[in-house]
Design a protein around this motif. Structure first.
Motif, PDB file in Angstrom:
ATOM      1  N   LEU A 385      -0.279  -2.194 -20.645  1.00 12.00           N
ATOM      2  CA  LEU A 385      -0.843  -1.032 -20.085  1.00 12.00           C
ATOM      3  C   LEU A 385      -0.687  -0.727 -19.007  1.00 12.00           C
ATOM      4  O   LEU A 385      -0.337   0.635 -18.521  1.00 12.00           O
ATOM      5  N   ALA A 386      -0.559  -1.660 -17.922  1.00 12.98           N
ATOM      6  CA  ALA A 386      -0.640  -1.154 -16.591  1.00 12.98           C
ATOM      7  C   ALA A 386       0.568  -0.715 -16.188  1.00 12.98           C
ATOM      8  O   ALA A 386       0.344   0.248 -15.234  1.00 12.98           O
ATOM      9  N   ARG A 387       1.647  -1.031 -16.822  1.00  9.71           N
ATOM     10  CA  ARG A 387       3.175  -0.123 -16.253  1.00  9.71           C
ATOM     11  C   ARG A 387       2.984   1.286 -16.677  1.00  9.71           C
ATOM     12  O   ARG A 387       3.846   1.901 -15.964  1.00  9.71           O
ATOM     13  N   HIS A 388       2.104   1.805 -17.491  1.00 12.88           N
ATOM     14  CA  HIS A 388       2.004   3.045 -17.869  1.00 12.88           C
ATOM     15  C   HIS A 388       1.106   3.875 -16.820  1.00 12.88           C
ATOM     16  O   HIS A 388       1.057   5.103 -16.904  1.00 12.88           O
ATOM     17  N   THR A 389       0.427   3.105 -15.812  1.00 17.25           N
ATOM     18  CA  THR A 389      -0.669   4.041 -15.332  1.00 17.25           C
ATOM     19  C   THR A 389      -0.049   4.157 -13.842  1.00 17.25           C
ATOM     20  O   THR A 389       0.870   3.742 -13.436  1.00 17.25           O
ATOM     21  N   ASP A 390      -0.667   5.421 -13.288  1.00 18.40           N
ATOM     22  CA  ASP A 390      -0.523   5.858 -12.027  1.00 18.40           C
ATOM     23  C   ASP A 390      -1.726   6.126 -11.258  1.00 18.40           C
ATOM     24  O   ASP A 390      -2.208   7.407 -11.273  1.00 18.40           O
ATOM     25  N   GLY A 391      -2.253   5.028 -10.756  1.00 14.90           N
ATOM     26  CA  GLY A 391      -3.540   5.155  -9.896  1.00 14.90           C
ATOM     27  C   GLY A 391      -4.337   4.573 -10.532  1.00 14.90           C
ATOM     28  O   GLY A 391      -4.446   4.090 -11.635  1.00 14.90           O
ATOM     29  N   ALA A 392      -5.669   4.581  -9.995  1.00 18.71           N
ATOM     30  CA  ALA A 392      -6.905   3.810 -10.724  1.00 18.71           C
ATOM     31  C   ALA A 392      -8.205   4.506  -9.954  1.00 18.71           C
ATOM     32  O   ALA A 392      -8.082   5.034  -8.864  1.00 18.71           O
ATOM     33  N   TYR A 393      -9.277   4.202 -10.647  1.00 21.03           N
ATOM     34  CA  TYR A 393     -10.662   4.638 -10.209  1.00 21.03           C
ATOM     35  C   TYR A 393     -11.299   3.589  -9.447  1.00 21.03           C
ATOM     36  O   TYR A 393     -11.661   2.868 -10.578  1.00 21.03           O
ATOM     37  N   VAL A 394     -12.148   3.495  -8.628  1.00 22.46           N
ATOM     38  CA  VAL A 394     -12.736   2.462  -8.041  1.00 22.46           C
ATOM     39  C   VAL A 394     -14.077   2.077  -8.697  1.00 22.46           C
ATOM     40  O   VAL A 394     -14.203   0.844  -8.469  1.00 22.46           O
ATOM     41  N   ASN A 395     -14.632   2.984  -9.381  1.00 25.44           N
ATOM     42  CA  ASN A 395     -15.967   2.709 -10.060  1.00 25.44           C
ATOM     43  C   ASN A 395     -15.691   1.932 -11.316  1.00 25.44           C
ATOM     44  O   ASN A 395     -16.644   1.593 -11.619  1.00 25.44           O
ATOM     45  N   ASP A 401      -9.721  -6.109  -5.242  1.00 22.02           N
ATOM     46  CA  ASP A 401      -9.123  -6.721  -4.547  1.00 22.02           C
ATOM     47  C   ASP A 401      -7.935  -5.996  -3.811  1.00 22.02           C
ATOM     48  O   ASP A 401      -8.058  -4.562  -3.833  1.00 22.02           O
ATOM     49  N   GLU A 402      -7.053  -6.519  -3.013  1.00 21.84           N
ATOM     50  CA  GLU A 402      -6.098  -5.611  -2.110  1.00 21.84           C
ATOM     51  C   GLU A 402      -5.112  -4.861  -3.090  1.00 21.84           C
ATOM     52  O   GLU A 402      -4.965  -3.703  -2.968  1.00 21.84           O
ATOM     53  N   THR A 403      -5.069  -5.455  -4.424  1.00 22.52           N
ATOM     54  CA  THR A 403      -3.992  -4.679  -5.219  1.00 22.52           C
ATOM     55  C   THR A 403      -4.789  -3.608  -5.833  1.00 22.52           C
ATOM     56  O   THR A 403      -4.297  -2.339  -6.019  1.00 22.52           O
ATOM     57  N   THR A 404      -6.140  -3.726  -6.338  1.00 17.93           N
ATOM     58  CA  THR A 404      -6.806  -2.746  -6.758  1.00 17.93           C
ATOM     59  C   THR A 404      -7.142  -1.799  -6.001  1.00 17.93           C
ATOM     60  O   THR A 404      -7.339  -0.379  -6.220  1.00 17.93           O
ATOM     61  N   PHE A 405      -7.203  -2.178  -4.383  1.00 17.11           N
ATOM     62  CA  PHE A 405      -7.307  -0.973  -3.428  1.00 17.11           C
ATOM     63  C   PHE A 405      -6.309  -0.152  -3.392  1.00 17.11           C
ATOM     64  O   PHE A 405      -6.368   1.215  -3.307  1.00 17.11           O
ATOM     65  N   ALA A 406      -5.162  -0.884  -3.442  1.00 22.03           N
ATOM     66  CA  ALA A 406      -3.783   0.100  -3.476  1.00 22.03           C
ATOM     67  C   ALA A 406      -3.686   1.069  -4.553  1.00 22.03           C
ATOM     68  O   ALA A 406      -3.070   2.019  -4.156  1.00 22.03           O
ATOM     69  N   HIS A 407      -4.278   0.822  -5.688  1.00 23.56           N
ATOM     70  CA  HIS A 407      -4.054   1.559  -6.781  1.00 23.56           C
ATOM     71  C   HIS A 407      -5.135   2.648  -6.551  1.00 23.56           C
ATOM     72  O   HIS A 407      -5.120   3.960  -6.921  1.00 23.56           O
ATOM     73  N   ALA A 408      -6.418   2.401  -6.248  1.00 17.47           N
ATOM     74  CA  ALA A 408      -7.404   3.276  -6.013  1.00 17.47           C
ATOM     75  C   ALA A 408      -7.171   4.474  -4.851  1.00 17.47           C
ATOM     76  O   ALA A 408      -7.409   5.521  -4.703  1.00 17.47           O
ATOM     77  N   TYR A 409      -6.520   3.884  -3.853  1.00 16.74           N
ATOM     78  CA  TYR A 409      -6.215   4.780  -2.625  1.00 16.74           C
ATOM     79  C   TYR A 409      -4.723   4.491  -2.151  1.00 16.74           C
ATOM     80  O   TYR A 409      -4.391   3.543  -1.226  1.00 16.74           O
ATOM     81  N   PRO A 410      -3.939   4.986  -2.763  1.00 21.29           N
ATOM     82  CA  PRO A 410      -2.575   5.009  -2.640  1.00 21.29           C
ATOM     83  C   PRO A 410      -2.054   5.551  -1.227  1.00 21.29           C
ATOM     84  O   PRO A 410      -2.513   6.547  -0.511  1.00 21.29           O
ATOM     85  N   GLY A 411      -1.218   5.096  -0.627  1.00 21.83           N
ATOM     86  CA  GLY A 411      -0.296   5.364   0.550  1.00 21.83           C
ATOM     87  C   GLY A 411      -1.186   5.893   1.463  1.00 21.83           C
ATOM     88  O   GLY A 411      -1.878   5.136   2.127  1.00 21.83           O
TER      89      GLY A 411
END
Length: 436
Positions: A385-395, A401-411
């Motif tokens: 599923l992950a390859r279809h996603t564009d960002g994430a919600y921290v809650n 971790d650092e990877t999920t941080f980058a997804h939740a708070y990009p660029g």
């Protein structure tokens, strides 16, 4: 005295619960995680929070902050540290009915907020369960039952009262401490402890509440039609979909909420959902908003729902994404998949307006797995599923971790969040291992 409580500050007399206290068993844990902290402090004011922070610094005890306790990461408790439980700070006040401005303390739960605002004809789109705490949602995002009409909870926060890690009390708004206001709306957990929020509520009385069940086809075309309906739907309609599998059949349990008490508006909003596929059952009624987040939700949290959860945001429900969702639900071990409709008002703010930067995605996908092999099961289910996603919600992340941080708070958002965390919490009191 390092690592032990020692003598409590006078401000915390009678407000610290130790392991030998009969209350400890019901205060030590979150909804998902059993904790064994050295003490749970129940502050009643910003001064008490500052005293608890001072105590932690003096003793070297690690801090966990809790509002409602649903936090999926388990960060609302710890082992051997100090838990600051805000549940005694739960006032809800209407500051100005004309501008719909309300003040909500961070330890309130959303059932309490709904009950307090209902007599005024007001509501705040928040979590989808009455037991969820205000503080966690209002510092992370806030995807609730009214999300496409109202937007995220953070979008309507006009000011935040904060105790910084050094014990300083600050009121952050657009004029005073705008950087602190920005980071508290989406990434607040690493900057300070929210005491209360000033939030612009919406006018609301009754809502339309409909429940449907649809059989999923293996290719996921039913999901694609649901997404197409939501792309054209009026903002008044928000939906949540739960995928559940039994044997070779996967069903979608759809909850639809319409921010109107007009039968014709509700009918026109919900009717297109009946055409997404084989709809097996349906029920619709007009209810007060308080029925969606009722007080009986406010149970004690004792680690009763141990699980591992992750999430991602979809911009488009492509054929491959829909197929992956349907395939992930039953195999090889069942997982719980939930989809939340976004769009509508969530797209109105600029990505830079708050620390929640995801303003073009249309669906939030949340996947949970349960013991005994929840982490391995979740990893296997999430990988396709992950390859279809564009960002994430921290809650909705169990293992940040650092990877999920980058997804939740990009660029640039992530850079600004990290810089502000370091400014307001240079000693990493609230986040012992901030992203590099």
């Amino acid at each position: 005295m390092n690592g032990t409580l020692g003598t409590l500050p006078t401000e915390l007399a009678g407000k610290a619960v130790m392991p030998d206290d009969r209350r400890y068993r019901m205060l030590r844990s979150t909804y998902t995680t059993v904790g064994r902290p050295a003490a749970v402090v129940l502050p009643e004011s910003a001064g008490d929070i500052a005293a608890a922070l001072r105590l932690a610094r003096e003793t070297g005890l690690r801090i966990a902050v809790r509002s409602g306790g649903h936090g999926l990461s388990g960060s609302g408790t710890n082992d051997g540290g100090l838990v600051i439980d805000l549940s005694a700070m739960h006032r809800v006040d209407v500051l100005d009915r004309g501008s719909r401005l309300v003040r909500v303390e961070a330890g309130a739960r959303w059932a309490q907020v709904a009950q307090a605002l209902a007599p005024h004809g007001l509501a705040i789109s928040s979590g989808d369960h009455g037991n969820v705490g205000v503080g966690g949602i209002a510092t992370g995002g806030g995807v609730g039952w009214l999300v496409r009409r109202y937007g995220l909870t953070v979008d309507h926060i006009r000011a935040v009262e904060v105790v910084l890690p050094d014990g300083t009390f600050v009121r952050a708004d657009a004029e005073a401490e705008p950087d602190l206001l920005w980071v508290m709306r989406g990434a607040g957990a690493g900057a300070g402890i929210a005491v209360a929020f000033e939030i612009e509520a919406m006018e609301l009385h009754g809502v339309g509440h409909a429940q449907l069940v649809a059989v999923m086809d293996p290719a996921g075309e039913t999901l694609r039609r649901w997404a197409e309906v939501m792309a054209r739907a009026p903002r008044e309609l928000s939906t949540a979909v739960t995928l559940a599998s039994q044997s070779t059949t996967t069903a979608a349990f759809i909850t639809a909420v319409v921010t109107s008490d007009s039968p014709s508006v509700i009918r026109d909003a919900v009717e297109p959902l009946l055409g997404i596929g084989d709809v097996m059952a349906q029920q619709a009624r007009i209810v007060p908003y308080t029925d969606l987040v009722p007080p009986h939700h406010m149970h004690a949290n004792s680690g009763q729902m141990r699980s591992s959860t992750t999430n991602g945001l979809l911009t488009d429900m492509t054929p491959d994404a829909a197929h992956a969702l349907v395939t992930a639900s039953p195999a090889p071990h069942p997982v719980l998949i939930q989809l939340r409709s976004l769009g509508g008002a969530t797209h109105d703010p600029a990505p830079s307006a708050t620390a929640f930067a995801h303003r073009h995605q249309n669906t939030l996908v949340v996947v949970s797995a349960f013991p005994p092999d929840d982490r391995a099961t979740l990893a296997a289910a999430w990988a396709p599923l992950a390859r279809h996603t564009d960002g994430a919600y921290v809650n909705f992340e169990s293992a940040p971790d650092e990877t999920t941080f980058a997804h939740a708070y990009p660029g640039p958002t992530g850079t600004r969040v990290t810089d502000l965390w370091q400014r307001y919490d240079p000693d990493s009191v609230l986040r012992p291992q901030p992203p590099a």
